[in-house]
Design a protein around this motif. Structure first.
Motif, PDB file in Angstrom:
ATOM      1  N   ALA A  15      11.812  30.859  22.329  1.00 13.17           N
ATOM      2  CA  ALA A  15      12.992  31.268  21.577  1.00 13.17           C
ATOM      3  C   ALA A  15      14.080  30.207  21.688  1.00 13.17           C
ATOM      4  CB  ALA A  15      13.502  32.600  22.105  1.00 13.17           C
ATOM      5  N   GLY A  16      14.710  29.905  20.566  1.00 12.00           N
ATOM      6  CA  GLY A  16      15.813  28.962  20.564  1.00 12.00           C
ATOM      7  C   GLY A  16      15.433  27.503  20.683  1.00 12.00           C
ATOM      8  N   HIS A  17      14.139  27.195  20.664  1.00 16.49           N
ATOM      9  CA  HIS A  17      13.697  25.801  20.794  1.00 16.49           C
ATOM     10  C   HIS A  17      14.200  24.976  19.606  1.00 16.49           C
ATOM     11  CE1 HIS A  17      10.960  22.343  21.073  1.00 16.49           C
ATOM     12  NE2 HIS A  17      10.711  22.731  22.321  1.00 16.49           N
ATOM     13  N   ALA A  18      14.447  23.697  19.834  1.00 20.01           N
ATOM     14  CA  ALA A  18      14.827  22.794  18.750  1.00 20.01           C
ATOM     15  C   ALA A  18      13.714  22.737  17.703  1.00 20.01           C
ATOM     16  CB  ALA A  18      15.091  21.395  19.318  1.00 20.01           C
ATOM     17  N   PRO A  19      14.038  22.405  16.452  1.00 21.43           N
ATOM     18  CA  PRO A  19      13.012  22.341  15.404  1.00 21.43           C
ATOM     19  C   PRO A  19      11.850  21.423  15.783  1.00 21.43           C
ATOM     20  CG  PRO A  19      15.192  22.205  14.433  1.00 21.43           C
ATOM     21  CD  PRO A  19      15.392  22.133  15.918  1.00 21.43           C
ATOM     22  N   GLY A  35       8.432  35.301  15.517  1.00 21.83           N
ATOM     23  CA  GLY A  35       8.741  34.895  14.151  1.00 21.83           C
ATOM     24  C   GLY A  35       9.138  33.435  14.146  1.00 21.83           C
ATOM     25  N   ILE A  36       9.064  32.820  12.976  1.00 21.02           N
ATOM     26  CA  ILE A  36       9.382  31.398  12.850  1.00 21.02           C
ATOM     27  C   ILE A  36       9.920  31.160  11.442  1.00 21.02           C
ATOM     28  CG2 ILE A  36       7.207  30.502  11.923  1.00 21.02           C
ATOM     29  CD1 ILE A  36       8.886  29.021  15.005  1.00 21.02           C
ATOM     30  N   THR A  37      10.804  30.188  11.302  1.00 20.88           N
ATOM     31  CA  THR A  37      11.252  29.761   9.980  1.00 20.88           C
ATOM     32  C   THR A  37      10.594  28.426   9.656  1.00 20.88           C
ATOM     33  OG1 THR A  37      13.367  30.928  10.159  1.00 20.88           O
ATOM     34  CG2 THR A  37      13.234  29.128   8.565  1.00 20.88           C
ATOM     35  N   ILE A  59       6.807  19.627   7.375  1.00 21.55           N
ATOM     36  CA  ILE A  59       7.591  20.837   7.646  1.00 21.55           C
ATOM     37  C   ILE A  59       8.304  20.738   8.987  1.00 21.55           C
ATOM     38  CG2 ILE A  59       6.089  22.345   6.282  1.00 21.55           C
ATOM     39  CD1 ILE A  59       4.818  23.326   8.897  1.00 21.55           C
ATOM     40  N   ALA A  60       9.294  21.601   9.132  1.00 21.04           N
ATOM     41  CA  ALA A  60       9.925  21.853  10.427  1.00 21.04           C
ATOM     42  C   ALA A  60       9.719  23.320  10.761  1.00 21.04           C
ATOM     43  CB  ALA A  60      11.410  21.518  10.384  1.00 21.04           C
ATOM     44  N   LEU A  61       9.327  23.584  11.998  1.00 23.85           N
ATOM     45  CA  LEU A  61       9.191  24.947  12.504  1.00 23.85           C
ATOM     46  C   LEU A  61      10.427  25.242  13.341  1.00 23.85           C
ATOM     47  CD1 LEU A  61       5.441  24.869  13.612  1.00 23.85           C
ATOM     48  CD2 LEU A  61       6.385  25.755  11.471  1.00 23.85           C
ATOM     49  N   VAL A  62      11.217  26.220  12.906  1.00 28.26           N
ATOM     50  CA  VAL A  62      12.488  26.524  13.555  1.00 28.26           C
ATOM     51  C   VAL A  62      12.354  27.848  14.302  1.00 28.26           C
ATOM     52  CG1 VAL A  62      14.963  26.856  13.244  1.00 28.26           C
ATOM     53  CG2 VAL A  62      13.706  25.297  11.728  1.00 28.26           C
ATOM     54  N   ALA A  63      12.550  27.802  15.602  1.00 22.32           N
ATOM     55  CA  ALA A  63      12.375  28.982  16.445  1.00 22.32           C
ATOM     56  C   ALA A  63      13.446  30.031  16.163  1.00 22.32           C
ATOM     57  CB  ALA A  63      12.413  28.582  17.916  1.00 22.32           C
ATOM     58  N   GLY A  64      13.079  31.276  16.398  1.00 22.18           N
ATOM     59  CA  GLY A  64      14.016  32.375  16.269  1.00 22.18           C
ATOM     60  C   GLY A  64      14.502  32.849  17.629  1.00 22.18           C
ATOM     61  N   GLU A  65      14.824  34.136  17.702  1.00 27.10           N
ATOM     62  CA  GLU A  65      15.377  34.717  18.924  1.00 27.10           C
ATOM     63  C   GLU A  65      14.295  35.209  19.869  1.00 27.10           C
ATOM     64  OE1 GLU A  65      18.065  37.719  17.641  1.00 27.10           O
ATOM     65  OE2 GLU A  65      19.550  36.294  16.864  1.00 27.10           O
ATOM     66  N   GLY A  90       9.547  21.681  25.113  1.00 23.87           N
ATOM     67  CA  GLY A  90       9.490  23.069  25.558  1.00 23.87           C
ATOM     68  C   GLY A  90       8.353  23.857  24.955  1.00 23.87           C
ATOM     69  N   ALA A  91       7.653  23.264  23.995  1.00 23.00           N
ATOM     70  CA  ALA A  91       6.564  23.956  23.313  1.00 23.00           C
ATOM     71  C   ALA A  91       5.220  23.467  23.820  1.00 23.00           C
ATOM     72  CB  ALA A  91       6.675  23.730  21.804  1.00 23.00           C
ATOM     73  N   THR A  92       4.193  24.272  23.608  1.00 27.61           N
ATOM     74  CA  THR A  92       2.835  23.873  23.974  1.00 27.61           C
ATOM     75  C   THR A  92       1.919  24.040  22.771  1.00 27.61           C
ATOM     76  OG1 THR A  92       2.215  26.086  24.754  1.00 27.61           O
ATOM     77  CG2 THR A  92       3.163  24.565  26.375  1.00 27.61           C
TER      78      THR A  92
END
Length: 222
Positions: A15-19, A35-37, A59-65, A90-92
């Motif tokens: 949650a809240g990770h940079a794009p 969820g993801i944008t 694309i960019a994957l934008v984290a949600g809450e 921060g992602a895997t």
């Protein structure tokens, strides 16, 4: 014929990770959890849990809450580098399965992402498809019988189907079973089922499974 690699990754984005940025290529992104944008060249689309985005743009994957778990399919050239998430500390990203495939260059192709749901004890009778792809069991358990081999796939397990090789697929009696599928089909299959039953007597039998297409896109192959 042209050779490609189809890959399935499991991505976990806090949650809240940079794009997270991904380059141009044919891909499907299914949201298993959270969820993801998705930001793409001419728009933005929010994908909630149990939905999917299909496209070919960078694309960019934008984290949600909430923390997000994604299944991401990509179609790449045989010499393409690994598609794990880069510059996203921060992602895997874990490669679940990859498979080399051959596509007839005389066809134009599309990528489709869909879901198949079975009641307890449901079965996909012996069948073929018009193109290859990777499936992943979302819940329950499914057995795949093809080319003289039998494999059992519980939730989280992925498998490849060649398309033209007949498959018989019974599911567990204990619970409902669902799987998510991304496969490559001739563009003539647009908005149409790619399934054909091998045994004439199976075509008229009642079918208990249900299908939901999340999206399909015409491809410009890399």
């Amino acid at each position: 014929m042209r050779s490609f690699i189809i890959r399935l990754y499991e991505d976990r984005i806090p949650a809240g990770h940079a794009p997270v940025y991904l380059p141009r290529m044919p891909r499907s992104v299914y949201v298993v959890q959270g969820g993801i944008t998705v930001e793409f060249s001419d728009g933005t689309q929010h994908q909630r849990q149990e939905s999917a985005w299909v496209g070919q743009d960078p694309i960019a994957l934008v984290a949600g809450e909430e923390d997000a778990v994604l299944w991401r399919w990509e179609l790449v050239a045989p010499d393409a580098p690994a598609g794990t998430l880069r510059s996203a500390p921060g992602a895997t990203s874990t490669l679940k399965l990859q498979q080399e495939i051959e596509l007839d260059s005389q066809f134009d192709w599309l990528m489709r992402c869909d879901r198949v749901d079975f009641p307890p004890g449901g079965v996909a009778l012996t069948h073929v498809h018009q193109g290859p792809g990777i499936r992943c069991c979302l819940k329950g358990e499914i057995t795949i019988e093809t080319q003289g081999k039998t494999t059992v796939h519980p939730a989280g397990s992925a498998w490849f189907e060649l398309g033209h090789a007949p498959v018989l697929a019974p599911t567990t009696e204990a619970t409902d079973t669902s799987f998510i599928r991304c496969f490559i089909l001739p563009q003539g299959c647009r908005l149409r089922s790619s399934l054909r039953y091998v045994l004439p007597e199976d075509a008229g039998k009642p079918k208990r499974q249900h299908y939901h297409v999340y999206g399909e896109r015409m491809l410009t192959l890399p």
